[in-house]
Design a protein around this motif. Structure first.
Motif, PDB file in Angstrom:
ATOM      1  N   PHE A  62       0.833  -1.206   0.000  1.00 33.26           N
ATOM      2  CA  PHE A  62       0.000   0.000   0.000  1.00 33.26           C
ATOM      3  C   PHE A  62       0.867   1.256   0.000  1.00 33.26           C
ATOM      4  O   PHE A  62       0.618   2.194  -0.764  1.00 33.26           O
ATOM      5  CB  PHE A  62      -0.929   0.004   1.213  1.00 33.26           C
ATOM      6  CG  PHE A  62      -2.117  -0.902   1.080  1.00 33.26           C
ATOM      7  CD1 PHE A  62      -3.142  -0.606   0.188  1.00 33.26           C
ATOM      8  CD2 PHE A  62      -2.222  -2.053   1.834  1.00 33.26           C
ATOM      9  CE1 PHE A  62      -4.245  -1.432   0.051  1.00 33.26           C
ATOM     10  CE2 PHE A  62      -3.318  -2.880   1.704  1.00 33.26           C
ATOM     11  CZ  PHE A  62      -4.329  -2.585   0.813  1.00 33.26           C
ATOM     12  N   ASP A  63       1.879   1.280   0.863  1.00 32.93           N
ATOM     13  CA  ASP A  63       2.743   2.457   0.967  1.00 32.93           C
ATOM     14  C   ASP A  63       3.497   2.719  -0.325  1.00 32.93           C
ATOM     15  O   ASP A  63       3.777   3.881  -0.670  1.00 32.93           O
ATOM     16  CB  ASP A  63       3.737   2.288   2.117  1.00 32.93           C
ATOM     17  CG  ASP A  63       3.063   2.310   3.488  1.00 32.93           C
ATOM     18  OD1 ASP A  63       1.888   2.729   3.569  1.00 32.93           O
ATOM     19  OD2 ASP A  63       3.710   1.916   4.475  1.00 32.93           O
TER      20      ASP A  63
ATOM     21  N   GLY B 175      -2.628   1.351  -5.620  1.00 29.82           N
ATOM     22  CA  GLY B 175      -3.213   2.626  -6.004  1.00 29.82           C
ATOM     23  C   GLY B 175      -4.078   3.175  -4.894  1.00 29.82           C
ATOM     24  O   GLY B 175      -3.922   2.828  -3.716  1.00 29.82           O
ATOM     25  N   ARG B 176      -5.022   4.023  -5.257  1.00 25.71           N
ATOM     26  CA  ARG B 176      -5.945   4.556  -4.250  1.00 25.71           C
ATOM     27  C   ARG B 176      -6.941   3.475  -3.884  1.00 25.71           C
ATOM     28  O   ARG B 176      -7.580   2.873  -4.746  1.00 25.71           O
ATOM     29  CB  ARG B 176      -6.680   5.778  -4.789  1.00 25.71           C
ATOM     30  CG  ARG B 176      -7.652   6.361  -3.780  1.00 25.71           C
ATOM     31  CD  ARG B 176      -8.315   7.615  -4.270  1.00 25.71           C
ATOM     32  NE  ARG B 176      -9.286   8.098  -3.284  1.00 25.71           N
ATOM     33  CZ  ARG B 176      -9.997   9.212  -3.418  1.00 25.71           C
ATOM     34  NH1 ARG B 176      -9.847   9.959  -4.516  1.00 25.71           N
ATOM     35  NH2 ARG B 176     -10.857   9.574  -2.489  1.00 25.71           N
TER      36      ARG B 176
ATOM     37  N   THR C  14      -7.278   1.419  -7.311  1.00 27.12           N
ATOM     38  CA  THR C  14      -7.355   1.934  -8.678  1.00 27.12           C
ATOM     39  C   THR C  14      -6.312   1.316  -9.598  1.00 27.12           C
ATOM     40  O   THR C  14      -6.455   1.380 -10.821  1.00 27.12           O
ATOM     41  CB  THR C  14      -7.182   3.461  -8.679  1.00 27.12           C
ATOM     42  OG1 THR C  14      -5.956   3.789  -7.985  1.00 27.12           O
ATOM     43  CG2 THR C  14      -8.350   4.150  -7.984  1.00 27.12           C
ATOM     44  N   GLU C  15      -5.269   0.685  -9.037  1.00 24.89           N
ATOM     45  CA  GLU C  15      -4.224   0.077  -9.858  1.00 24.89           C
ATOM     46  C   GLU C  15      -4.215  -1.440  -9.798  1.00 24.89           C
ATOM     47  O   GLU C  15      -3.745  -2.096 -10.732  1.00 24.89           O
ATOM     48  CB  GLU C  15      -2.837   0.593  -9.422  1.00 24.89           C
ATOM     49  CG  GLU C  15      -2.660   2.089  -9.561  1.00 24.89           C
ATOM     50  CD  GLU C  15      -2.843   2.560 -11.008  1.00 24.89           C
ATOM     51  OE1 GLU C  15      -2.397   1.841 -11.921  1.00 24.89           O
ATOM     52  OE2 GLU C  15      -3.442   3.629 -11.199  1.00 24.89           O
ATOM     53  N   ALA C  16      -4.717  -2.007  -8.718  1.00 20.64           N
ATOM     54  CA  ALA C  16      -4.651  -3.463  -8.556  1.00 20.64           C
ATOM     55  C   ALA C  16      -5.599  -3.910  -7.451  1.00 20.64           C
ATOM     56  O   ALA C  16      -6.074  -3.096  -6.646  1.00 20.64           O
ATOM     57  CB  ALA C  16      -3.234  -3.910  -8.225  1.00 20.64           C
TER      58      ALA C  16
ATOM     59  N   ARG D 176      -3.375  -7.600 -11.463  1.00 19.76           N
ATOM     60  CA  ARG D 176      -3.283  -6.404 -12.304  1.00 19.76           C
ATOM     61  C   ARG D 176      -3.584  -6.755 -13.753  1.00 19.76           C
ATOM     62  O   ARG D 176      -3.419  -7.903 -14.165  1.00 19.76           O
ATOM     63  CB  ARG D 176      -1.886  -5.785 -12.205  1.00 19.76           C
ATOM     64  CG  ARG D 176      -1.620  -5.063 -10.900  1.00 19.76           C
ATOM     65  CD  ARG D 176      -0.267  -4.411 -10.879  1.00 19.76           C
ATOM     66  NE  ARG D 176       0.770  -5.350 -10.471  1.00 19.76           N
ATOM     67  CZ  ARG D 176       1.898  -5.011  -9.854  1.00 19.76           C
ATOM     68  NH1 ARG D 176       2.123  -3.757  -9.562  1.00 19.76           N
ATOM     69  NH2 ARG D 176       2.786  -5.905  -9.531  1.00 19.76           N
ATOM     70  N   TYR D 177      -3.988  -5.753 -14.498  1.00 16.61           N
ATOM     71  CA  TYR D 177      -4.186  -5.962 -15.939  1.00 16.61           C
ATOM     72  C   TYR D 177      -2.850  -6.196 -16.626  1.00 16.61           C
ATOM     73  O   TYR D 177      -1.848  -5.564 -16.281  1.00 16.61           O
ATOM     74  CB  TYR D 177      -4.864  -4.749 -16.580  1.00 16.61           C
ATOM     75  CG  TYR D 177      -6.315  -4.590 -16.220  1.00 16.61           C
ATOM     76  CD1 TYR D 177      -7.228  -5.594 -16.508  1.00 16.61           C
ATOM     77  CD2 TYR D 177      -6.781  -3.422 -15.601  1.00 16.61           C
ATOM     78  CE1 TYR D 177      -8.571  -5.453 -16.187  1.00 16.61           C
ATOM     79  CE2 TYR D 177      -8.118  -3.269 -15.277  1.00 16.61           C
ATOM     80  CZ  TYR D 177      -9.001  -4.288 -15.567  1.00 16.61           C
ATOM     81  OH  TYR D 177     -10.332  -4.144 -15.256  1.00 16.61           O
ATOM     82  N   ARG D 178      -2.844  -7.103 -17.580  1.00 16.93           N
ATOM     83  CA  ARG D 178      -1.642  -7.340 -18.382  1.00 16.93           C
ATOM     84  C   ARG D 178      -1.560  -6.378 -19.556  1.00 16.93           C
ATOM     85  O   ARG D 178      -0.519  -6.267 -20.201  1.00 16.93           O
ATOM     86  CB  ARG D 178      -1.611  -8.783 -18.874  1.00 16.93           C
ATOM     87  CG  ARG D 178      -1.324  -9.786 -17.764  1.00 16.93           C
ATOM     88  CD  ARG D 178      -1.106 -11.176 -18.285  1.00 16.93           C
ATOM     89  NE  ARG D 178      -2.343 -11.748 -18.823  1.00 16.93           N
ATOM     90  CZ  ARG D 178      -2.431 -12.977 -19.312  1.00 16.93           C
ATOM     91  NH1 ARG D 178      -1.363 -13.759 -19.368  1.00 16.93           N
ATOM     92  NH2 ARG D 178      -3.588 -13.427 -19.764  1.00 16.93           N
ATOM     93  N   GLY D 179      -2.638  -5.723 -19.877  1.00 19.13           N
ATOM     94  CA  GLY D 179      -2.667  -4.744 -20.962  1.00 19.13           C
ATOM     95  C   GLY D 179      -3.183  -3.418 -20.443  1.00 19.13           C
ATOM     96  O   GLY D 179      -2.961  -3.058 -19.278  1.00 19.13           O
TER      97      GLY D 179
END
Length: 347
Positions: free
Chosen positions: A136-137, A142-143, A260-262, A273-276
């Motif tokens: 997280f840090d 992400g958020r 928002t990222e993972a 996470r997205y690969r694309g």
């Protein structure tokens, strides 16, 4: 370097666990066992240490360097205050006290005396919790947007043979769920609002056997939590973490964080996470995060020793324990009132 002299106050289930860890430690030595029960006297005799029936007897005798308070929750304030007045650093088992007002008095006394006060939310010392905090840090998730967690197990009927476990305050919210709430606070930040329900339809005791709640965090994230101690399931911290050998490991993660990222599965850490491109049409892949072995109770005791001996900053302060207690008790208020309840943060 001489071992720190640590007394354990209370010789119930958690007290006996602390006794074993202190007795096995290289940094600490068990100085005394304090509890009026005959079982406590036997434990003291078994370990060859001083036995005291009460806290006054302990503090009037041979000096100690620290105390672990594992007495019944209703006695935490009284016992810890006596230690603080005597200048003895204290590690108080969770919950810090029975009420927020009691916790506030205890924290104020510790602050005024300049005596260290820690709370035994031991899961924060688990290497998986520390690894998740770093993710997280470092912004990997992400958020934070939302959290979903489950704590469902089936306690045997014999567990409730003790009358206090069938009364308000002795149920799974303050015994078990408070751990989940503290971990969520550690990883996601302060809880500002709680709504939810409790139920006792399965066991029919005066205390709850299940709960469902939602929480709002200061950063805007929302969480949903489902808990029961009357329903078989593989989704609990104990079964996922392997923390205690008495609970067979399930390999199933009960908690998921959505950012928002993972997304992050916990405590067996997997980052999705997205690969694309960041789009719902892109495939997702999981990266499993390696976590070193470590015994949370042993690490907690080592940390307490570092606080006592070296003045290290406590990981779980009395104020942290008070905030976790306030968020947990807010569930009962929300269930009674049928409305959401704002959580007051400790100063």
């Amino acid at each position: 370097m001489s071992a720190l002299r640590i007394a354990v106050v209370g010789a119930g289930y958690m007290g006996r666990k602390h006794i074993r860890y202190v007795a096995a430690s290289e940094e600490c030595r068990l100085a005394a066992v304090v509890d009026p029960a005959a079982a406590a006297e036997r434990a003291a005799r078994e370990h060859g240490v001083r036995y005291c029936r009460g806290i006054d007897e302990l503090l009037s005798g041979e000096p100690i360097d620290g105390a672990i308070v594992a007495a019944p929750t209703g006695l935490h304030e009284e016992v810890a205050l006596r230690c603080i007045d005597a200048g003895v650093p204290v590690l108080v088992e969770k919950p810090i006290c029975a009420t927020v007002a009691s916790a506030e008095r205890l924290n104020r006394a510790a602050d005024q005396a300049g005596v260290a006060l820690l709370v035994g939310h031991h899961r924060r010392y688990n290497p998986a919790a520390a690894a998740a905090k770093r993710l997280f840090d470092d912004g990997v998730v992400g958020r934070l947007v939302a959290i979903s967690t489950i704590w469902c197990m089936c306690k045997p009927d014999s567990y409730y043979a003790a009358a206090w476990r069938r009364q308000p305050g002795g149920g799974p919210v303050l015994t078990n769920l408070i751990h989940e709430i503290d971990l969520l606070r550690y990883l996601a930040g302060d809880i500002t609002e709680v709504a939810g329900f409790t139920g006792n339809a399965v066991r029919g005791f005066a205390t709850e056997d299940s709960a469902a709640l939602t929480m709002r965090f200061a950063g805007g994230a929302l969480a949903s939590v489902v808990m029961s101690d009357s329903a078989p399931s593989p989704w609990s911290w104990e079964q996922a973490s392997g923390e205690s050998p008495q609970f067979p490991a399930s390999g199933q993660n009960p908690t998921r964080f959505f950012g928002t990222e993972a997304a992050l599965e916990f405590p067996r850490l997997a980052v999705w996470r997205y690969r694309g491109p960041k789009s719902w049409t892109s495939p997702l892949a999981a990266e499993h995060v390696s976590v070193p072995d470590g015994d949370a109770f042993a690490l907690q005791l080592a940390h307490f020793a570092a606080v006592v001996r070296d003045g290290a900053a406590p990981l779980v302060t009395g104020r942290e324990g008070q905030c976790t207690l306030a968020a947990t008790l807010a569930l009962f208020e929300a269930a009674r009132s049928g409305t959401s309840v704002a959580v007051t943060q400790a100063d």
